[in-house]
Design a protein around this motif. Structure first.
Motif, mmCIF file in Angstrom:
data_model
loop_
_atom_site.group_PDB
_atom_site.id
_atom_site.type_symbol
_atom_site.label_atom_id
_atom_site.label_comp_id
_atom_site.label_asym_id
_atom_site.label_seq_id
_atom_site.Cartn_x
_atom_site.Cartn_y
_atom_site.Cartn_z
ATOM 1 N N GLU A 177 1.119 -1.038 -0.429
ATOM 2 C CA GLU A 177 0.210 -0.027 0.161
ATOM 3 C C GLU A 177 1.299 1.324 -0.180
ATOM 4 O OE1 GLU A 177 -2.339 -0.508 3.159
ATOM 5 O OE2 GLU A 177 -3.654 -1.834 2.690
ATOM 6 N N MET A 178 1.939 1.158 1.099
ATOM 7 C CA MET A 178 2.927 2.805 0.383
ATOM 8 C C MET A 178 3.917 2.312 -0.077
ATOM 9 S SD MET A 178 2.895 3.623 3.747
ATOM 10 C CE MET A 178 4.423 4.856 3.636
ATOM 11 N N ILE A 179 3.978 1.916 -1.355
ATOM 12 C CA ILE A 179 4.384 2.031 -2.558
ATOM 13 C C ILE A 179 3.890 2.015 -3.568
ATOM 14 C CG2 ILE A 179 5.596 0.405 -4.347
ATOM 15 C CD1 ILE A 179 6.805 -2.239 -1.736
ATOM 16 N N GLU A 180 2.641 1.860 -3.267
ATOM 17 C CA GLU A 180 1.436 2.293 -4.289
ATOM 18 C C GLU A 180 1.175 3.475 -4.028
ATOM 19 O OE1 GLU A 180 -2.763 0.379 -5.528
ATOM 20 O OE2 GLU A 180 -3.115 1.021 -2.897
ATOM 21 N N LYS A 181 1.692 4.088 -2.646
ATOM 22 C CA LYS A 181 0.952 5.430 -2.172
ATOM 23 C C LYS A 181 2.563 5.905 -3.349
ATOM 24 C CE LYS A 181 -1.136 9.054 -0.873
ATOM 25 N NZ LYS A 181 -2.328 9.622 -0.816
ATOM 26 N N ILE A 182 3.721 6.126 -2.966
ATOM 27 C CA ILE A 182 4.979 6.826 -2.851
ATOM 28 C C ILE A 182 4.502 6.218 -4.900
ATOM 29 C CG2 ILE A 182 6.911 6.469 -2.874
ATOM 30 C CD1 ILE A 182 6.190 5.600 -0.187
ATOM 31 N N LEU A 183 4.621 5.701 -5.268
ATOM 32 C CA LEU A 183 4.952 5.052 -7.075
ATOM 33 C C LEU A 183 5.004 6.591 -7.523
ATOM 34 C CD1 LEU A 183 4.252 1.956 -7.916
ATOM 35 C CD2 LEU A 183 6.114 2.623 -7.985
ATOM 36 N N PRO A 184 3.536 7.460 -7.494
ATOM 37 C CA PRO A 184 3.603 8.500 -8.773
ATOM 38 C C PRO A 184 4.809 9.659 -8.139
ATOM 39 C CG PRO A 184 1.382 8.178 -8.562
ATOM 40 C CD PRO A 184 2.071 7.176 -7.175
ATOM 41 N N MET A 185 4.944 10.256 -6.889
ATOM 42 C CA MET A 185 5.691 10.888 -6.916
ATOM 43 C C MET A 185 7.587 9.832 -6.884
ATOM 44 S SD MET A 185 6.874 12.123 -3.282
ATOM 45 C CE MET A 185 8.486 13.682 -3.261
ATOM 46 N N ALA A 186 7.867 9.177 -7.461
ATOM 47 C CA ALA A 186 8.750 7.983 -7.898
ATOM 48 C C ALA A 186 8.972 8.655 -9.297
ATOM 49 C CB ALA A 186 8.694 6.962 -7.361
ATOM 50 N N PHE A 187 8.163 9.003 -9.672
ATOM 51 C CA PHE A 187 8.383 8.920 -11.474
ATOM 52 C C PHE A 187 8.234 10.860 -12.263
ATOM 53 C CE2 PHE A 187 7.497 4.028 -10.977
ATOM 54 C CZ PHE A 187 8.648 4.395 -11.695
ATOM 55 N N ASP A 188 7.553 11.306 -10.608
ATOM 56 C CA ASP A 188 7.468 12.708 -11.572
ATOM 57 C C ASP A 188 8.830 13.765 -11.201
ATOM 58 O OD1 ASP A 188 6.257 15.487 -11.436
ATOM 59 O OD2 ASP A 188 5.144 15.618 -9.340
ATOM 60 N N HIS A 189 9.618 12.872 -12.790
ATOM 61 C CA HIS A 189 10.702 13.680 -12.429
ATOM 62 C C HIS A 189 10.627 15.820 -12.969
ATOM 63 C CE1 HIS A 189 12.593 9.866 -12.962
ATOM 64 N NE2 HIS A 189 11.695 9.863 -13.579
ATOM 65 N N GLU A 190 9.709 16.011 -13.450
ATOM 66 C CA GLU A 190 9.288 17.330 -13.826
ATOM 67 C C GLU A 190 9.140 18.150 -12.308
ATOM 68 O OE1 GLU A 190 7.859 14.957 -15.876
ATOM 69 O OE2 GLU A 190 8.998 15.495 -17.197
ATOM 70 N N GLY A 191 8.068 17.584 -11.801
ATOM 71 C CA GLY A 191 7.386 18.394 -10.658
ATOM 72 C C GLY A 191 8.517 18.106 -9.709
ATOM 73 N N GLY A 192 9.160 16.987 -9.257
ATOM 74 C CA GLY A 192 9.407 16.788 -8.434
ATOM 75 C C GLY A 192 11.179 17.053 -7.525
ATOM 76 N N GLU A 193 11.275 18.112 -8.097
ATOM 77 C CA GLU A 193 12.999 18.656 -7.969
ATOM 78 C C GLU A 193 12.827 20.142 -7.159
ATOM 79 O OE1 GLU A 193 16.020 16.607 -8.895
ATOM 80 O OE2 GLU A 193 16.363 17.908 -10.421
#
Length: 94
Positions: free
Chosen positions: A78-94
């Motif tokens: 469940e934690m992985i499922e919640k975090i995955l979108p952020m893990a692939f957000d290269h544009e907005g994540g920095e």
């Protein structure tokens, strides 16, 4: 402890995906590290769970222990499922 503030219990916050909130300074690289650690941990727990059975089919320890291990794997997923979108957000994540 008379000065302690009593907080009301909110059962809806028992769901891991509802409870999880990313740190404001975290970015996609932090999320990738967290996902990696959660996957590694879930794999270790799945091996431990499998080892609770003799020849893969006969339970050799208390069923409550196996249920707790399965719940732990589920929580990590469940934690992985919640975090995955952020893990692939290269544009907005920095």
């Amino acid at each position: 402890m008379p000065n302690q503030i009593k907080k009301t219990y909110n059962p809806s916050l028992c769901d891991t995906t509802t409870f999880y909130v990313a740190h404001p300074d975290a970015n996609y690289l932090n999320a990738q590290d967290v996902v990696h650690r959660l996957v590694a941990s879930a794999k270790d727990i799945s091996v431990a769970t499998f080892n609770c059975f003799d020849d893969g089919n006969k339970l050799v320890i208390k069923d409550e222990i196996v249920a707790n291990l399965i719940h732990e794997i589920q929580t990590k997923l469940e934690m992985i499922e919640k975090i995955l979108p952020m893990a692939f957000d290269h544009e907005g994540g920095e």
